[in-house]
Design an enzyme around this catalytic site. Sequence first.
Site, PDB file in Angstrom:
ATOM      1  N   ILE A 111     115.270  21.255  -3.948  1.00 35.95           N
ATOM      2  CA  ILE A 111     115.680  20.073  -4.321  1.00 35.95           C
ATOM      3  C   ILE A 111     116.331  20.023  -5.632  1.00 35.95           C
ATOM      4  O   ILE A 111     116.899  19.139  -6.461  1.00 35.95           O
ATOM      5  CB  ILE A 111     114.272  19.454  -4.973  1.00 35.95           C
ATOM      6  N   GLY A 112     117.241  21.600  -5.777  1.00 36.89           N
ATOM      7  CA  GLY A 112     117.947  21.140  -6.171  1.00 36.89           C
ATOM      8  C   GLY A 112     119.359  22.094  -6.276  1.00 36.89           C
ATOM      9  O   GLY A 112     117.916  23.367  -6.069  1.00 36.89           O
ATOM     10  N   GLY A 114     121.627  25.267  -8.857  1.00 34.03           N
ATOM     11  CA  GLY A 114     122.035  25.915  -9.896  1.00 34.03           C
ATOM     12  C   GLY A 114     123.388  26.821  -9.687  1.00 34.03           C
ATOM     13  O   GLY A 114     123.647  26.778  -9.139  1.00 34.03           O
ATOM     14  N   GLY A 117     121.060  29.772  -8.179  1.00 33.56           N
ATOM     15  CA  GLY A 117     119.897  30.237  -7.585  1.00 33.56           C
ATOM     16  C   GLY A 117     119.653  28.421  -6.189  1.00 33.56           C
ATOM     17  O   GLY A 117     120.357  27.710  -6.842  1.00 33.56           O
ATOM     18  N   ASP A 233     121.385  26.608 -24.169  1.00 35.37           N
ATOM     19  CA  ASP A 233     121.756  26.120 -22.496  1.00 35.37           C
ATOM     20  C   ASP A 233     121.620  24.713 -22.703  1.00 35.37           C
ATOM     21  O   ASP A 233     120.694  23.914 -21.477  1.00 35.37           O
ATOM     22  CB  ASP A 233     121.895  27.132 -21.710  1.00 35.37           C
TER      23      ASP A 233
HETATM   24  N1  ADP Z   1     110.294  23.243 -12.391  1.00 40.32           N
HETATM   25  C1  ADP Z   1     110.398  22.344 -11.875  1.00 40.32           C
HETATM   26  N2  ADP Z   1     110.098  21.118 -11.275  1.00 40.32           N
HETATM   27  C2  ADP Z   1     111.214  20.490 -10.526  1.00 40.32           C
HETATM   28  N3  ADP Z   1     112.770  20.618 -11.040  1.00 40.32           N
HETATM   29  C3  ADP Z   1     113.208  21.512 -11.121  1.00 40.32           C
HETATM   30  C4  ADP Z   1     112.616  22.333 -11.527  1.00 40.32           C
HETATM   31  N4  ADP Z   1     113.233  23.497 -12.002  1.00 40.32           N
HETATM   32  C5  ADP Z   1     113.913  23.511 -11.903  1.00 40.32           C
HETATM   33  N5  ADP Z   1     114.348  22.100 -10.902  1.00 40.32           N
HETATM   34  C6  ADP Z   1     115.768  21.418 -10.091  1.00 40.32           C
HETATM   35  O1  ADP Z   1     116.585  22.295 -10.667  1.00 40.32           O
HETATM   36  C7  ADP Z   1     117.976  22.049 -10.850  1.00 40.32           C
HETATM   37  C8  ADP Z   1     117.828  23.401 -11.476  1.00 40.32           C
HETATM   38  O2  ADP Z   1     117.214  24.603 -12.461  1.00 40.32           O
HETATM   39  P1  ADP Z   1     117.495  24.984 -13.356  1.00 40.32           P
HETATM   40  O3  ADP Z   1     116.395  25.902 -13.828  1.00 40.32           O
HETATM   41  O4  ADP Z   1     118.037  24.528 -14.018  1.00 40.32           O
HETATM   42  O5  ADP Z   1     118.352  25.775 -13.192  1.00 40.32           O
HETATM   43  P2  ADP Z   1     120.136  27.109 -13.048  1.00 40.32           P
HETATM   44  O6  ADP Z   1     119.724  27.966 -13.556  1.00 40.32           O
HETATM   45  O7  ADP Z   1     120.314  27.171 -11.865  1.00 40.32           O
HETATM   46  O8  ADP Z   1     120.515  25.450 -13.737  1.00 40.32           O
HETATM   47  C9  ADP Z   1     117.605  21.447 -12.444  1.00 40.32           C
HETATM   48  O9  ADP Z   1     118.295  20.703 -12.997  1.00 40.32           O
HETATM   49  C10 ADP Z   1     116.336  20.483 -11.859  1.00 40.32           C
HETATM   50  O10 ADP Z   1     117.421  19.357 -11.208  1.00 40.32           O
HETATM   51 MG    MG Z   2     119.969  24.723 -14.984  1.00 39.30          MG
END
Ligand code: ADP
Ligand code: MG
Length: 431
Positions: A111-112, A114, A117, A233
């Site tokens: 779903i995403g 970053g 990861g 951040d």
């Molecule tokens: N607990 C969660 N529930 C739903 N989506 C999530 C969750 N954690 C992360 N995401 C999705 O993944 C994306 C990247 O997560 P994040 O923790 O910000 O990692 P990074 O360090 O790679 O930025 C977020 O912007 C969001 O869209």
């Molecule tokens: Mg992030």
Amino acid sequence: MVPTRIPPPPSLTLSVFETPPPPPSIHRETRGKVWDLVAAILLPFSSVIFFVLIFLVVLSLRRRIYRAKHKEGDQDPTKNGDIFSIWNFNGRIAYEDIIIATEDFDIKYCIGTGGYGSVYKTQLPNGKVVALKKLHQREAEEPAFDKSFRNEVKVLTEIKHRNIVKLYGFCLHRRCMFLIYEYMSRGSLSCVLRTDDEVVELDWLKRVNIIKSMSHALSYLHHDCTPPILHRDISSNNILLNSELEAFVADFGNARLLDPNSSNCTILAGTHGYIAPELAYTMAVTEKCDVYSFGVVALEVLMGRHPRELLMVSASSSSSSSCLQNVLLSDILDVRLSPPRTRNLTQNIVVAATLAFACVHAKPKYRPTMKFVSQQFVARQKPLWKPFPTISLLELINSELEMKNGIESQPKVSSHPVKYHGSSSNEILDV
Ligand SMILES: Nc1ncnc2c1ncn2[C@@H]1O[C@H](COP(=O)(O)OP(=O)(O)O)[C@@H](O)[C@H]1O
Ligand SMILES: [Mg+2]
């Protein structure tokens, strides 16, 4: 009656006197032989026992020293490389459950993505839907990413707040590293703000509540944790929304414990557009850097887009007064929503905007603390001094001056002792 003496039995008397006593030289020789025999048997035997004992003592000493050395490490789950013994989620899920549920991290659950990861959505055997952040294999070999991942676990396992995303479990094995979070079904705030269909659901009340929740979470990190924690951040990408569109602070990969005994100098971290301007010329981080990022996100929530131009105008003192005099608060609000109508909403929006402008002040010492910001939202709102549609940005910025109580002459480093929840070290988790 006269007692009669009973003579000894003849045979016995005979046998004693029939065996002649050995001559003294022979007796000594036999004794010597016996002693030699005893010594020959006992000496090697006792020396074996002696060496075994020494070995056992050394072994137990070594074990004690090892245990003492690793005691701290054992308590720290992040140092545990054992894949099965690190669950923190009612102890009822195992590594295999995760692999089965995600079909070995199949892309269809992603779903995403970053910086280091991918995030997967999955349902566990107990029915709970969770989000899994998995460190890419290649990134896992990079010490900085590995450290950042462990950092997030370290911080999130120690803190608890209703507006901070919950970490249910983690796996920090060399071959496979992932974190398990509470699932936030509406994803990131930035995503919702960018999507026109979704953004209309984010009405003024929800937006004010998002800003309030963020301020409470940051106030908790800065003022209720020992030592204080800097997120470093804060951006709309790292604010997640649940099904009710309530806000949760996430992504603690850059978070850092504030050590009052150190200079807190660090490499630059954060998201472009949210980083406090002073970090361009100083490497010293204070909680005022988070305050700045909070101000940017708060303005973004009210405007529905990043406040780039507004930040540039308010930063340049020469042109700002005349520009801001002519801009009304109602002009910068997200046009995709109809203007706020109720008195309660307009008062809250004025307070939120006033605090947001105070937070993005170019000079850190003039920014309020997160505690002050959070308290302002809880305090009784004063009635507006003039009709909402006529309030200009300059008036908002000038009204900040009334909030002197929240502005400290020096950025606060910490008034807390440096103990971090049971940890004996004044550890700085830096990336
Ligand atoms: N607990 C969660 N529930 C739903 N989506 C999530 C969750 N954690 C992360 N995401 C999705 O993944 C994306 C990247 O997560 P994040 O923790 O910000 O990692 P990074 O360090 O790679 O930025 C977020 O912007 C969001 O869209
Ligand atoms: Mg992030």
